[in-house]
Scaffold this motif. Structure first.
Motif, PDB file in Angstrom:
ATOM      1  N   UNK A 193     -63.542  -1.128  15.317  1.00 48.27           N
ATOM      2  CA  UNK A 193     -62.777  -2.129  16.238  1.00 48.27           C
ATOM      3  C   UNK A 193     -61.502  -0.472  17.030  1.00 48.27           C
ATOM      4  N   UNK A 194     -61.943  -1.554  18.537  1.00 52.31           N
ATOM      5  CA  UNK A 194     -61.080   0.019  19.026  1.00 52.31           C
ATOM      6  C   UNK A 194     -59.757  -0.160  19.013  1.00 52.31           C
ATOM      7  N   UNK A 195     -58.969  -1.037  18.307  1.00 50.09           N
ATOM      8  CA  UNK A 195     -57.334  -1.089  18.903  1.00 50.09           C
ATOM      9  C   UNK A 195     -56.921  -1.253  16.846  1.00 50.09           C
ATOM     10  N   UNK A 196     -55.595  -0.837  17.376  1.00 47.18           N
ATOM     11  CA  UNK A 196     -54.912  -0.939  16.438  1.00 47.18           C
ATOM     12  C   UNK A 196     -54.765  -3.178  15.349  1.00 47.18           C
ATOM     13  N   UNK A 197     -53.461  -2.447  14.883  1.00 45.83           N
ATOM     14  CA  UNK A 197     -52.798  -3.888  14.858  1.00 45.83           C
ATOM     15  C   UNK A 197     -51.283  -4.462  14.155  1.00 45.83           C
ATOM     16  N   UNK A 198     -50.775  -3.565  14.645  1.00 48.60           N
ATOM     17  CA  UNK A 198     -48.950  -3.603  14.224  1.00 48.60           C
ATOM     18  C   UNK A 198     -48.949  -3.873  14.993  1.00 48.60           C
ATOM     19  N   UNK A 199     -47.315  -4.811  14.733  1.00 50.39           N
ATOM     20  CA  UNK A 199     -46.374  -5.552  15.810  1.00 50.39           C
ATOM     21  C   UNK A 199     -45.049  -4.654  15.958  1.00 50.39           C
ATOM     22  N   UNK A 200     -44.815  -5.064  16.803  1.00 47.65           N
ATOM     23  CA  UNK A 200     -43.215  -4.163  18.050  1.00 47.65           C
ATOM     24  C   UNK A 200     -42.151  -4.413  17.833  1.00 47.65           C
TER      25      UNK A 200
ATOM     26  N   UNK B 165     -49.656  -8.443  20.471  1.00 43.88           N
ATOM     27  CA  UNK B 165     -49.927 -10.672  20.828  1.00 43.88           C
ATOM     28  C   UNK B 165     -49.941 -11.047  19.578  1.00 43.88           C
ATOM     29  N   UNK B 166     -50.783 -12.096  19.693  1.00 46.18           N
ATOM     30  CA  UNK B 166     -50.538 -13.549  19.345  1.00 46.18           C
ATOM     31  C   UNK B 166     -51.827 -14.065  18.484  1.00 46.18           C
ATOM     32  N   UNK B 167     -52.521 -13.622  17.616  1.00 47.50           N
ATOM     33  CA  UNK B 167     -54.103 -14.733  17.005  1.00 47.50           C
ATOM     34  C   UNK B 167     -53.764 -13.863  15.651  1.00 47.50           C
ATOM     35  N   UNK B 168     -55.416 -15.051  14.696  1.00 43.78           N
ATOM     36  CA  UNK B 168     -55.244 -14.480  13.458  1.00 43.78           C
ATOM     37  C   UNK B 168     -53.760 -14.664  12.373  1.00 43.78           C
ATOM     38  N   UNK B 169     -53.257 -15.312  12.977  1.00 45.24           N
ATOM     39  CA  UNK B 169     -52.563 -15.780  11.720  1.00 45.24           C
ATOM     40  C   UNK B 169     -51.518 -14.620  11.377  1.00 45.24           C
ATOM     41  N   UNK B 170     -51.131 -14.084  12.512  1.00 40.92           N
ATOM     42  CA  UNK B 170     -50.460 -12.144  12.379  1.00 40.92           C
ATOM     43  C   UNK B 170     -49.373 -12.120  13.050  1.00 40.92           C
ATOM     44  N   UNK B 171     -48.628 -13.385  13.300  1.00 42.55           N
ATOM     45  CA  UNK B 171     -47.418 -12.865  14.297  1.00 42.55           C
ATOM     46  C   UNK B 171     -46.283 -13.230  12.924  1.00 42.55           C
ATOM     47  N   UNK B 172     -46.372 -14.088  12.319  1.00 45.52           N
ATOM     48  CA  UNK B 172     -45.084 -14.097  11.587  1.00 45.52           C
ATOM     49  C   UNK B 172     -45.135 -12.646  10.492  1.00 45.52           C
TER      50      UNK B 172
ATOM     51  N   UNK C 140     -41.948  -6.546  11.661  1.00 45.84           N
ATOM     52  CA  UNK C 140     -41.159  -5.905  12.782  1.00 45.84           C
ATOM     53  C   UNK C 140     -39.693  -6.418  13.035  1.00 45.84           C
ATOM     54  N   UNK C 141     -39.961  -7.588  12.597  1.00 47.45           N
ATOM     55  CA  UNK C 141     -38.043  -7.922  13.470  1.00 47.45           C
ATOM     56  C   UNK C 141     -37.043  -7.797  12.211  1.00 47.45           C
ATOM     57  N   UNK C 142     -37.933  -7.813  10.959  1.00 48.80           N
ATOM     58  CA  UNK C 142     -37.092  -7.742   9.730  1.00 48.80           C
ATOM     59  C   UNK C 142     -36.376  -6.328  10.179  1.00 48.80           C
TER      60      UNK C 142
ATOM     61  N   UNK D 293     -44.053  -1.609  13.789  1.00 49.54           N
ATOM     62  CA  UNK D 293     -44.708  -2.215  12.195  1.00 49.54           C
ATOM     63  C   UNK D 293     -46.474  -2.256  11.784  1.00 49.54           C
ATOM     64  N   UNK D 294     -46.932  -0.995  10.920  1.00 47.26           N
ATOM     65  CA  UNK D 294     -48.362  -1.481  10.855  1.00 47.26           C
ATOM     66  C   UNK D 294     -48.598  -1.850   8.795  1.00 47.26           C
ATOM     67  N   UNK D 295     -49.263  -2.855   9.049  1.00 47.72           N
ATOM     68  CA  UNK D 295     -48.746  -4.027   7.504  1.00 47.72           C
ATOM     69  C   UNK D 295     -49.665  -2.897   7.309  1.00 47.72           C
ATOM     70  N   UNK D 296     -49.305  -3.030   6.169  1.00 48.59           N
ATOM     71  CA  UNK D 296     -49.324  -2.971   4.749  1.00 48.59           C
ATOM     72  C   UNK D 296     -51.239  -3.190   3.874  1.00 48.59           C
ATOM     73  N   UNK D 297     -51.502  -4.331   4.095  1.00 46.54           N
ATOM     74  CA  UNK D 297     -52.575  -4.958   3.282  1.00 46.54           C
ATOM     75  C   UNK D 297     -52.919  -5.942   4.887  1.00 46.54           C
TER      76      UNK D 297
END
Lengths: 791, 283, 157
Positions: free
Chosen positions: A480-487, A545-552, A558-560, A631-635
């Motif tokens: 997959x071309x991009x990452x999966x982190x959030x800011x 962005x928001x998809x794949x039950x990823x936002x929270x 990242x908010x924490x 934050x890049x999720x650990x898993x």
């Protein structure tokens, strides 16, 4: 005291939503509401044919119509006719055919775009498109996947032999593992996971406007992914990223359908730039049905092997996945999101997976609520029921015997994922209790005994899913071309109020409320004093962005982290004011207090002003207080649950009634249980919709027969019952808030629960499967076929 | 989503409406409640040159008692039909069926006359008109004529109303005291009927004295289940009703489409007829 | 062009409209009443529902010229200023909306339903709202919202 403070916590409370006031008063900002002076309205000439060579496009008739300013076909648009991107070539040799925004040589699906007209009002544009003269030389349409991969089939793309985009393999050793068990019981099935249409309520709309004589251009679009879209639009149009602002105004639902870089977005921005004035396009629902990507559409050959006493040995899955006519943003990857989930909650020795991506002359498929995981869950939960029947075991007992027990976590599955936590026993026990499982089984027996024309079935679905997309390294490994982190950036404003900038992009999920709850609790600031800024690359430059039950699951972390950093950045100023060492301060309820001296305290609000005035900051400390985190999720996270459906089947007509639906979901810690429950409800409606009502159907010429909401049946209030929902809480240990994600659970779990319930009702009649959607006719046919087989 | 251009005329009498249709020629189209026509216009499946809006014609708006019949103006909305006291008392089957037409919003705006003139084979009310022996008053350039329901429904979306004519009203013979039931079989509440069975019966001492059965979506137009009606006379048990209902698919010619094939529709007609009659008869 | 005079949310508007202009388009583009939205082109979704002379209608299925002389209430005229109509309040309290796109139509349909039946059963609510589609909520909380609104408005259970 502690209890009192606990009760003021925002996290875990069903706070009513901040979003609702404007939505309920009609003071909304949908993209189609935006009217800019000098706007040109775009209308598109769409192909009525699924597969044809274009032999002529004559724009002159349209150009002669009143109020028409311009018209283009592929040739006249020239260099601006950018390609629609795909960012997930799943193998090194994935065939990725060109997908130009305007097609020039051949049309490959009904709804393919051949030309466009720009007029000063929408009606004139719509009037003019019928004056574009297009001639086609029809070619045979490739509609059915099995035919498509057969030798000698007509090709959708000349470059894709056998209409195959890719073949992906994972795992292996199934045959060897089964060979170890000469007495193995094997059940094979072919399931058809039918094509669905997202059918979000707000049709897509796009408007792009150059900003004065500068190089800046802004695009407002009804999308789930303003940040990803900005990068993609830059890459495909060449507009420098820093000049491009993407705004997702109020967005009316997405469900994956607005996780896309659509040709219409590319065209609107290219034309706005070329012509130097705003260009707008709003789709009609009928356009949406053919032009918005579809979901699902897999033929699933699945084989499960067990010991005679009911222990799973191995699983083999062979998929045909319909790509449609082109590859869109993550079309090839959707089945792979399901690939890891076939073994689900079960322990077994071997797993072998293969998927073939197939081109057809149909609308492209891509993400739709659950994206790959509902398909996997459907197949495994269906075959588990079939195996239980084959073994003569009670289906829940069979599951119990094979699932991962709560003390076995963390558990690495045969597919290679490591589930951090889970408690299938607890969720199942609670669900069975709420459902009245034993009483319903007894009623089922009674109805069978009396030959009641209304038979009762109990449908089970014990599921897990992978959420929180995604660890960037894992995405990289999957090509997959991009990452999966959030800011997240949190800024303290001078008056003690807070701006929280998130990279998530809500479209109904209530992030403004939930994100305020998280930050409010950590910072000790009232939820109403926090403004959540999102969905605008001009105000929130970083995000995924928001998809794949990823936002929270991802964004929440990242908010924490950002909020924790705000506190740490405020600490030296507090220490300076309270004349103590920074380490002597403790932070609680929005204030720093000197340990052991509760009188010496200063609030974050007071520190915000101090940092703003900057009159008395310690040496080396910069004015203003903020915190930033990416934050890049650990898993991944692994929500799970047990869903139970009581299905009444009218054996005379085939009509089914969902009498009772109980689900217990474990989504880890909950920020706002009201929103969690709402997400489950909505997911259920979509999953039940797939099981009972929805299905995109094509005729053999490639015409979409379900091309409006009159024929594509999404359930209304009268077609669904109220749901009985419950939760268990097993916090994720890999996510800092202990949350897992809830956006897709209902849609993933419910489809097999419904179908298992129908089959369970009819099994004594010899029925072992029902095609989806389980329309009355499909159920009736299954009964007739079983009767015929028994006769 | 935006209709093509057309001229618009809003007559206040039937004669004016007919004159407007004559002047408009073949492309003129009557707009009643518009709930069938508007989607056609929005999807540009039809682009009439003139729309003649009949919603302000007073004569077409009333429901009147004509002794042994009830006359319903073609411009009366479904909602007003379903709630009307005369209809509920004397035409229970029509009231019951009309409650199942589309949804609240559409029933507020759409008219029974419009639905009859549209003649969708999946329409709920045309079989009721056929079964109950309704007659239709049609106004045209050469005056008014009355057409029986049997002659009114001609084919798919085709009635006896000519291009320069207007349906003025529908007259239903009273069926006071008859039991009634409508079985609408659809996949979702919004969906058109796959099959519908409208049944009304006159009971006499616990057995069926007379029955009227209309079928929806069992042919190019509404179908009257005459074989069932005849077989029901004297029936007083569920077994007798079931035996009679076996005739339900006789003489029908249902379509096959994405929601149901003809064979299945025939099966449904039999099952639903049995159920509808049993309900209507209170057995 | 045809001249029309229509009262919308308490204000009387005079306008010249093309006959083909749909009521919903005139409300949105002519008057800027963008709270009322379009969700389909086959009269299924009900997102455009408004009250026309007190009864719910789908404003995509009425020509603006047909509304001449009538009174329209949209979601934006349901309550004054920042006030909340009981149905609006109930939808917030019961989480009867997510993305909010179907909401204007759903609320107007609920208002219409409760005017006719102040104390509806769950089945009556579900049947009464079947002309409005929602893709987010599964309707569970919409039904609860209408029940709660009935309570607020004085209906009894």
């Amino acid at each position: 005291m502690t209890e009192m403070l606990e009760s003021t916590k925002a996290i875990g409370r069903p706070l009513r939503r901040k979003e609702d006031a404007k939505l309920l008063h009609g003071r909304t900002n949908w993209t189609d509401n935006i009217q800019l002076p000098g706007t040109l309205h775009m209308a598109l000439v769409r192909s009525p044919m699924a597969h044809a060579r274009i032999t002529k496009v004559d724009l002159s008739g349209a150009l002669a119509r009143p109020n028409v300013v311009a018209a283009y076909d592929a040739a006249s648009l020239g260099d601006l006719n950018s390609g629609v991107p795909c960012v997930w070539p799943v193998t090194d040799d994935t065939v990725m055919p060109p997908f130009p925004a305007l097609t020039g040589d051949k049309v490959r699906q009904v709804g393919d775009v051949v030309a466009l007209v720009l007029a000063t009002d929408a009606a004139s544009a719509e009037d003019a498109i019928s004056f574009v003269d297009v001639e086609y030389e029809p070619l045979p349409a490739v509609v059915n996947m099995v035919d498509a991969i057969s030798p000698g089939s007509e090709l959708v793309h000349d470059m894709a032999a056998n209409n195959t985009s890719y073949v992906y393999n994972l795992g292996g050793g199934y045959a060897d593992e089964v060979a170890k068990h000469p007495d193995a019981v094997i059940v094979k099935r072919r399931f058809v996971n039918q094509r669905l249409i997202p059918a979000f309520m707000e049709p897509r709309a796009v408007i792009a406007a150059p900003m004065g004589m500068s190089d800046e251009i802004t695009i407002w679009t009804s999308t789930q992914i303003p940040h990803v879209l900005r990068v993609l639009l830059t890459l495909v149009t060449g507009i420098p990223e820093q000049n491009l602002r993407v705004v997702a105004p109020d967005v009316g639902g997405g469900f994956g359908g607005k996780l896309q870089c659509y040709r219409e977005e590319i065209l609107v921005i290219q034309l706005a730039k070329k012509l130097g004035r705003p260009v707008k396009w709003t789709e009609t629902r009928s356009e949406d049905m053919v032009a918005t990507h579809h979901g699902r559409d897999q033929i699933q050959d699945i084989e499960l092997a067990c010991t005679p006493d009911g222990k799973m040995i191995g699983l083999k899955v062979d998929l045909l996945a319909n790509m449609g006519a082109y590859l869109q943003i993550i079309t090839p990857g959707i089945p792979l999101l399901g690939m890891f989930m076939y073994p689900a909650i079960y322990k077994m020795g071997a797993y072998q997976f293969q998927c073939t991506g197939v081109f057809t002359n149909t609308t492209p498929t891509d993400a739709y609520r659950g994206a790959g995981r509902p398909e996997a869950t459907f197949a495994i939960e269906r075959i588990v029921d079939e195996m239980a029947a084959e073994l003569g075991m009670e289906p829940m007992e069979f599951r119990t015997k094979n699932w991962i027990q709560h003390h076995e976590f963390p558990y690495t599955t045969v597919a290679g994922l490591t589930y951090d936590t889970g408690n299938y026993e607890a969720a199942t026990a609670k669900a069975m209790d709420m459902f009245g499982y034993k009483a319903l089984r007894a009623e089922q027996e009674a109805r069978r005994a009396s030959g009641d024309p209304i038979q009762l079935g109990i449908g089970i679905s014990t599921f897990t899913e992978m959420c929180g997309l995604a660890p960037s390294r894992t995405l990289g490994a999957l090509k997959y071309a991009a990452g999966g982190w959030e800011h997240c950036t949190i800024r303290l404003l001078p008056t003690g109020k807070v701006e929280l900038v998130t990279g998530t992009s809500p479209h109904g999920q209530g992030h403004e409320t939930a994100w305020s709850q998280i930050a409010g609790d950590i910072l000790g600031i009232p939820v109403e004093d926090i403004d959540v800024i999102h969905s605008d690359t001009g105000r929130s430059p970083y995000g995924m962005d928001t998809y794949g039950s990823r936002s929270l699951a991802v964004g929440g972390q990242a908010i924490k982290k950002a909020a924790d950093r705000v506190i740490e950045n405020a600490r030296p100023i507090a220490a300076h004011q309270l004349e103590c060492a920074a380490d002597d301060l403790e932070f609680a309820n929005g204030a720093f207090t000197v340990k052991g001296d509760p009188e010496k305290t200063v609030t974050l609000g007071a520190l915000a002003w101090a940092a703003f005035s900057a009159h008395n900051l310690p040496d080396g400390v910069e004015p203003m207080i903020s915190g930033e985190a990416t934050v890049d999720p650990e898993d991944f996270s692994y929500p799970h649950g047990t869903h139970l459906a009581a299905m009444e089947v009218d054996t005379e007509t085939g009509k089914v009634r969902l009498r009772k639906y109980v689900c217990v979901d474990d989504v880890g810690n909950q920020i706002n249980p009201m929103i969690v429950e709402g997400q489950v409800h909505g997911g259920l409606a979509q999953g039940i919709g797939q099981a009972l009502y929805e299905g995109a159907e094509y005729d053999s010429d490639g015409n979409l027969l379900t091309a409006s909401l009159a024929d594509y049946l999404i359930p209304s209030a009268a077609d669904l019952p109220s749901f009985e929902t419950g939760t268990t809480v097993t916090p994720s240990t890999t996510h800092s808030l202990g949350t897992k994600g809830v956006g897709e659970a209902g849609a993933i779990a419910s489809t097999p629960a419904i179908i298992n319930g129908i089959v369970d009702a009819l099994r004594p009649m010899g029925v072992t499967d029902v095609l989806m959607p389980a329309s009355p006719q499909n159920v009736w046919r299954a009964i007739q076929a079983a009767k015929g087989a028994q006769a | 989503m935006i209709p093509g251009k057309f001229d618009y005329v809003r007559p206040s009498t039937v004669d004016e409406a007919v004159a407007a249709l004559v002047a408009g020629g073949d492309d003129a189209k009557v707009l009643g409640g518009g709930q069938s026509l508007m989607p056609v216009l929005r999807l540009r499946m039809g682009e009439p040159s003139v729309i003649v809006d009949t919603t302000r014609i007073d004569e077409m708006k009333g429901i009147t008692d004509a002794g042994d019949a009830v006359v319903i103006g073609a411009g009366v909305t479904h909602d007003d039909v379903a709630k009307n006291a005369l209809v509920r008392e004397h035409l229970a089957l029509l009231a019951m069926t009309t409650e199942h037409v589309a949804d609240r919003q559409i029933r507020h705006r759409g008219t029974m006359g419009g639905a009859m003139a549209h003649a969708d084979p999946a329409g709920d009310q045309p079989p009721v008109a056929l079964a109950m022996g309704a007659s239709f008053t049609i106004a045209g350039p050469s005056g008014r004529r009355t057409v029986s329901a049997a002659d009114f429904f001609v084919d798919y979306f085709t009635t006896a109303v000519g291009p320069d004519e207007v349906l003025v009203n529908v007259t239903f013979p009273k069926h006071t005291g008859w039991g009634a039931h409508y079985e609408k079989f659809n996949r979702t509440a919004q969906a058109w009927a796959i099959v519908g069975v409208a049944a009304t019966v006159r009971m006499d001492g616990g057995s069926i004295a007379e029955a009227r059965i209309g079928l929806t979506n069992m042919g190019p137009g509404p179908v009257r289940a005459s074989g069932v009606e005849a077989a029901l006379v004297g029936a007083s048990t569920l077994e007798a009703i079931a035996a009679a209902a076996e005739h339900a698919a006789e003489g029908t010619s249902p379509n096959s489409d994405i929601h149901a094939e003809a064979e299945y529709r025939e099966h449904l007609a039999r099952v639903l007829t049995r159920r509808a009659v049993a309900q209507a008869a209170g057995l | 062009m045809h001249h029309i005079s229509v009262t919308v949310d308490g204000t009387r508007y005079e306008a010249d409209v093309e006959p083909r202009t749909l009521l919903v388009h005139w409300l949105r583009e002519g008057l800027g009443k963008v709270g009322t939205v379009v969700g389909c082109d086959t009269s299924n979704c009900g997102a455009c529902t408004v009250l026309l002379d007190g009864s719910s209608v789908k404003s995509c299925s009425v020509l603006a010229v047909q509304a001449d002389g009538s009174e329209i209430t949209t979601i934006q005229g349901l309550s004054a200023g920042d006030d909340w109509h009981p149905v609006q309040a109930a939808f917030k309290e019961c989480h009867g909306l997510q993305c909010g796109y179907c909401t204007p139509g759903m609320v107007m349909s609920a208002v219409d339903l409760l005017a006719e039946n102040p104390n509806p059963t769950e089945d009556e609510i579900r049947d009464g709202l079947h002309g409005n589609l929602c893709r987010c909520t599964g309707y569970h909380n919409i039904v609860k919202s209408v029940q709660y609104a009935a309570d607020l408005m004085g209906g009894t259970k």
